[in-house]
Design an enzyme around this catalytic site. Structure first.
Site, mmCIF file in Angstrom:
data_model
loop_
_atom_site.group_PDB
_atom_site.id
_atom_site.type_symbol
_atom_site.label_atom_id
_atom_site.label_comp_id
_atom_site.label_asym_id
_atom_site.label_seq_id
_atom_site.Cartn_x
_atom_site.Cartn_y
_atom_site.Cartn_z
ATOM 1 C CD GLN A 135 -8.417 -1.090 7.462
ATOM 2 O OE1 GLN A 135 -8.825 -1.918 7.376
ATOM 3 N NE2 GLN A 135 -6.791 -0.680 7.578
ATOM 4 C CG ASN A 154 -5.966 4.015 8.435
ATOM 5 O OD1 ASN A 154 -5.957 5.076 7.547
ATOM 6 N ND2 ASN A 154 -4.832 4.228 9.045
ATOM 7 C CB CYS A 168 2.917 4.230 11.447
ATOM 8 S SG CYS A 168 2.405 3.330 10.155
ATOM 9 C CB THR A 170 12.310 -9.846 -10.300
ATOM 10 O OG1 THR A 170 13.658 -9.618 -11.052
ATOM 11 C CG2 THR A 170 12.448 -10.993 -10.705
ATOM 12 N N GLY A 172 0.535 -1.320 -0.259
ATOM 13 C CA GLY A 172 -0.106 0.126 0.123
ATOM 14 C C GLY A 172 0.500 1.644 -0.163
HETATM 15 C C1 LIG Z 1 -2.373 0.351 5.975
HETATM 16 C C2 LIG Z 1 -2.347 0.558 4.598
HETATM 17 C C3 LIG Z 1 -1.389 1.010 4.067
HETATM 18 C C4 LIG Z 1 -0.564 1.486 4.005
HETATM 19 O O1 LIG Z 1 0.013 -0.302 3.282
HETATM 20 P P1 LIG Z 1 1.520 -1.213 3.037
HETATM 21 O O2 LIG Z 1 0.318 -2.578 2.422
HETATM 22 O O3 LIG Z 1 1.133 -1.834 4.724
HETATM 23 O O4 LIG Z 1 2.329 -0.270 3.244
HETATM 24 C C5 LIG Z 1 -1.765 2.638 3.453
HETATM 25 N N1 LIG Z 1 -3.133 3.359 3.513
HETATM 26 C C6 LIG Z 1 -3.941 2.627 4.325
HETATM 27 C C7 LIG Z 1 -5.379 3.521 4.712
HETATM 28 C C8 LIG Z 1 -3.531 1.564 4.935
HETATM 29 O O5 LIG Z 1 -4.654 0.982 5.908
#
Ligand SMILES: *Cc1c(COP(=O)(O)O)cnc(C)c1O
Length: 387
Positions: free
Chosen positions: A185, A157, A332, A243, A74
Site C-alpha cells: 500500500q 491499507n 477482501c 517463466t 503483493g
Molecule cells: C493490496 C495489498 C496486498 C495484496 O496485494 P495483491 O497484489 O493484491 O495480492 C497486500 N498488502 C497490502 C498492504 C495491500 O494493500
C-alpha cells in the site's frame, strides 16, 4: 443505471493502469513474446527487458538488482517473505516465533496463522497504539533469538497509518533477526529506500500504483538467505520458479518509475483534497471520527472514518447506488458483517467498527468529485441512520 455517473474513490483497493504503462507493455505481448530463459533472439529480447526493469527498480528503491524477485503480486511476495524465511530460520537456528503486528493485511496475517497451525511456528503479536503504530519498547520486550522473522506493515491499507519502519529495522538488526515490511500500500505514496529503511525484505505490488494486477516484487537482502517455496526452474535466482511475466514486469516497473517521478506532485494534491473532505465532513455530519493516524502523518490519499449508528456495508451500498465507490475496510471483506480486526486492534469498539468507511483518492479524483461525494455521503448517512 447507465446514466448515473460513477466516481471511483477506492484507490487503496486498486488503481487504473496508466496509459504510458499499457503502451510500454504491449510489445511484450506481441513481437517480443519469447520465453526469457530461451537462448535465441526472442528469449534474449524478453530477458533484456526484464533485466532492464530489474535495474531500474533497484535504482528507484535503493537495492541491488539481484536482490529483486519478481512475483505474481503483493500476496505472493508476503507469502514468500514469511514462509521462505520461517523455513530457513527454523532449519538454521531452530527459531520458531513469527512476530507480526495486529494490523497486518491478510496476506501476512493469514500466512502467519498457517505457519502456526500447520508448520510448528508460534505467532506473537507486537502491540500497536491507538493510531495503529507498532510500540517500539514492546517490540524490544518480545524480540529474542527464538524469533524467525519480524513482519510489520509499512503503510496501512485500512487506516492509512505509517509505521516507524527504520526504527523497527534498527531494533531487528541489533538482535540479528530478519525484518520484512509489506509496502504494497505504501509503495505508491512514500519514497521507500530499501537500504536506508533497514529492511531485509520488502513487498511491492503493481496494481496499487497504476500498474497491472497479478505482478509484484519481493526484495531480499543478499545477506539474508531464504529457501524457495515454489520449486521448478532456476528463474529469479532460483528463488521463484516459473517463466517470468515479461509484459507485467515491464509494466509494473514503468508504473513505479512514473509514481516516483510524480510522487511529490500527486501527494500534495491528495493532501489538499483529503484535508478539505475531512474538514467538510466533520463540520456537517455528526457522530463521526477519524481512525488511524492524524491527516498530517498518514498515507496522503487516505481517509478512514467510523460513524455512530451506521452499518458500514449498508453505507457502501447506498453510496454505490448514488454512484460513489468506496470501501468499508479492505476489499477482501466484501459481504462479511464482521468488524475489521484492524479497527478492533486499535481500540475502536465493535459497535463503531461496524460503521467504518474508507475513502481513498487518486490521480483522476477532482475537487468536483469530492464536492458531489460530500453531499451523497451526508444523504447516505441519514438514510443509514433511518432519518
Ligand atoms: C493490496 C495489498 C496486498 C495484496 O496485494 P495483491 O497484489 O493484491 O495480492 C497486500 N498488502 C497490502 C498492504 C495491500 O494493500
Amino acid at each position: 443505471m447507465n446514466e448515473l455517473k460513477q466516481t471511483y474513490l477506492d484507490y487503496a483497493a486498486s488503481t487504473p493502469v496508466d496509459e504510458v504503462v499499457i503502451d510500454a507493455m504491449m510489445p511484450y505481448f506481441r513481437e517480443d513474446f519469447g520465453n526469457s530463459s530461451s537462448i535465441h533472439y526472442f528469449g534474449q529480447r524478453a530477458d533484456a527487458a526484464i533485466e532492464k526493469s530489474r535495474m531500474n527498480l533497484a535504482d528507484l528503491v535503493g537495492c541491488e538488482a539481484d536482490e529483486i524477485i519478481f512475483t505474481s503480486g503483493g500476496t505472493e511476495s508476503d507469502n514468500l517473505a514469511l514462509r521462505a524465511t520461517a523455513y530457513a530460520e527454523k532449519k538454521k537456528r531452530n527459531a520458531k516465533v513469527v512476530l507480526i503486528s495486529p494490523v497486518e493485511h491478510h496476506a501476512v496475517a493469514k500466512t502467519a496463522e498457517d505457519l502456526e497451525k500447520n508448520f510448528g511456528f508460534t505467532v506473537k503479536i507486537i502491540p500497536v497504539d491507538t493510531k495503529g503504530k507498532v510500540d517500539l519498547p514492546k517490540l524490544v520486550k518480545l524480540i529474542n533469538q527464538d524469533v524467525a522473522i519480524v513482519s510489520v506493515i509499512y503503510g496501512n491499507n485500512e487506516i492509512g497509518t505509517i509505521n516507524p519502519v527504520r526504527e523497527i529495522g534498527a531494533i531487528c538488526h541489533e538482535y540479528g533477526i530478519p525484518f520484512h515490511s509489506d509496502a504494497v500500500q505504501a509503495g505508491g505514496y512514500l519514497p521507500i529506500h530499501f537500504q536506508m529503511d533497514n529492511l531485509d525484505m520488502l513487498s511491492l505490488g503493481g496494481h496499487k500504483f497504476y500498474g497491472p494486477k497479478g505482478v509484484g516484487a519481493l526484495i531480499v537482502k543478499k545477506s539474508h538467505k531464504i529457501r524457495a517455496i515454489q520449486t521448478g526452474g532456476a528463474h529469479e535466482f532460483g528463488l521463484r520458479a516459473g517463466t517470468q511475466n515479461t509484459p507485467y514486469i515491464v509494466g509494473m516497473v514503468k508504473a513505479y518509475e512514473i509514481t516516483r517521478s510524480k510522487m511529490d506532485f500527486f501527494n500534495k494534491k491528495y493532501k489538499m483534497q483529503i484535508e478539505w473532505l475531512f474538514d467538510s465532513l466533520t463540520k456537517t455530519i455528526k457522530g463521526c471520527r477519524l481512525t488511524g493516524d492524524e491527516l498530517s502523518n498518514r498515507l496522503p490519499n487516505h481517509l478512514s472514518m467510523v460513524f455512530d449508528d451506521v452499518d458500514g456495508n449498508q453505507l457502501i451500498t447506498v453510496l454505490s447506488q448514488k454512484g460513489f465507490a468506496c470501501s468499508s475496510g479492505s476489499a477482501c471483506k466484501t459481504g462479511s458483517p464482521k468488524a475489521s480486526g484492524v479497527l478492533l486492534a486499535i481500540g475502536i469498539p465493535e459497535r463503531l467498527a461496524l460503521g467504518s468507511l474508507r475513502i481513498t483518492v487518486g490521480r483522476q479524483t477532482t475537487d468536483e468529485d469530492l464536492e458531489a461525494f460530500l453531499i451523497a455521503l451526508q444523504d447516505s448517512v441519514m438514510i443509514c441512520r433511518g432519518k
